[in-house]
Write a protein that holds these residues in place. Sequence first.
Motif, PDB file in Angstrom:
ATOM      1  N   TYR A 163       0.834  -1.195   0.000  1.00 36.36           N
ATOM      2  CA  TYR A 163       0.000   0.000   0.000  1.00 36.36           C
ATOM      3  C   TYR A 163       0.875   1.254   0.000  1.00 36.36           C
ATOM      4  O   TYR A 163       0.620   2.213  -0.714  1.00 36.36           O
ATOM      5  CB  TYR A 163      -0.953  -0.011   1.185  1.00 36.36           C
ATOM      6  CG  TYR A 163      -1.798  -1.265   1.213  1.00 36.36           C
ATOM      7  CD1 TYR A 163      -2.817  -1.451   0.279  1.00 36.36           C
ATOM      8  CD2 TYR A 163      -1.542  -2.276   2.129  1.00 36.36           C
ATOM      9  CE1 TYR A 163      -3.583  -2.605   0.285  1.00 36.36           C
ATOM     10  CE2 TYR A 163      -2.308  -3.442   2.133  1.00 36.36           C
ATOM     11  CZ  TYR A 163      -3.315  -3.602   1.209  1.00 36.36           C
ATOM     12  OH  TYR A 163      -4.059  -4.743   1.204  1.00 36.36           O
ATOM     13  N   ARG A 164       1.931   1.231   0.808  1.00 40.23           N
ATOM     14  CA  ARG A 164       2.886   2.349   0.851  1.00 40.23           C
ATOM     15  C   ARG A 164       3.623   2.460  -0.483  1.00 40.23           C
ATOM     16  O   ARG A 164       3.811   3.542  -1.015  1.00 40.23           O
ATOM     17  CB  ARG A 164       3.873   2.143   1.994  1.00 40.23           C
ATOM     18  CG  ARG A 164       5.071   3.072   2.018  1.00 40.23           C
ATOM     19  CD  ARG A 164       4.709   4.480   2.353  1.00 40.23           C
ATOM     20  NE  ARG A 164       4.060   4.465   3.630  1.00 40.23           N
ATOM     21  CZ  ARG A 164       4.097   5.429   4.510  1.00 40.23           C
ATOM     22  NH1 ARG A 164       4.743   6.517   4.236  1.00 40.23           N
ATOM     23  NH2 ARG A 164       3.461   5.337   5.636  1.00 40.23           N
ATOM     24  N   ALA A 165       4.047   1.328  -1.036  1.00 38.25           N
ATOM     25  CA  ALA A 165       4.783   1.346  -2.306  1.00 38.25           C
ATOM     26  C   ALA A 165       3.915   1.900  -3.432  1.00 38.25           C
ATOM     27  O   ALA A 165       4.382   2.676  -4.266  1.00 38.25           O
ATOM     28  CB  ALA A 165       5.273  -0.066  -2.652  1.00 38.25           C
ATOM     29  N   ALA A 166       2.634   1.526  -3.452  1.00 36.64           N
ATOM     30  CA  ALA A 166       1.719   2.052  -4.470  1.00 36.64           C
ATOM     31  C   ALA A 166       1.507   3.554  -4.277  1.00 36.64           C
ATOM     32  O   ALA A 166       1.486   4.312  -5.260  1.00 36.64           O
ATOM     33  CB  ALA A 166       0.385   1.310  -4.419  1.00 36.64           C
ATOM     34  N   ALA A 167       1.369   3.985  -3.034  1.00 38.15           N
ATOM     35  CA  ALA A 167       1.207   5.413  -2.753  1.00 38.15           C
ATOM     36  C   ALA A 167       2.461   6.181  -3.168  1.00 38.15           C
ATOM     37  O   ALA A 167       2.368   7.276  -3.744  1.00 38.15           O
ATOM     38  CB  ALA A 167       0.904   5.640  -1.275  1.00 38.15           C
ATOM     39  N   ASP A 168       3.627   5.609  -2.914  1.00 35.75           N
ATOM     40  CA  ASP A 168       4.882   6.254  -3.325  1.00 35.75           C
ATOM     41  C   ASP A 168       4.966   6.358  -4.845  1.00 35.75           C
ATOM     42  O   ASP A 168       5.408   7.380  -5.379  1.00 35.75           O
ATOM     43  CB  ASP A 168       6.088   5.484  -2.785  1.00 35.75           C
ATOM     44  CG  ASP A 168       6.248   5.611  -1.272  1.00 35.75           C
ATOM     45  OD1 ASP A 168       5.600   6.498  -0.658  1.00 35.75           O
ATOM     46  OD2 ASP A 168       7.028   4.812  -0.710  1.00 35.75           O
TER      47      ASP A 168
END
Length: 94
Positions: free
Chosen positions: A6-11
Amino acid sequence: GDVNVYRAAADALREATRSEQLICRISNLPAANGQDRAQCTIDGASLNQHMVSSGWARASDGAYADAEAAARAEARGLWGLECPVDLWRGSVLE
């Protein structure tokens, strides 16, 4: 694995929109689940297409099915990670 997808997609989304002009239009027709749909572009290119092609979003209605298939085949984004089977549980794509 050790990656917060989820963090990687947001980044990835943040990086894609960092220095460009982002324009989003909300559709008059909601998704089947009642949520609003939006078509966003960055300098005229589809942000939705970019995120699916890069492997950080899924094709929810078949519109980007070819882009998702290519991302999966080339193990881009989340398709290159070891993810739990129930990763999408509770999401709008379930």
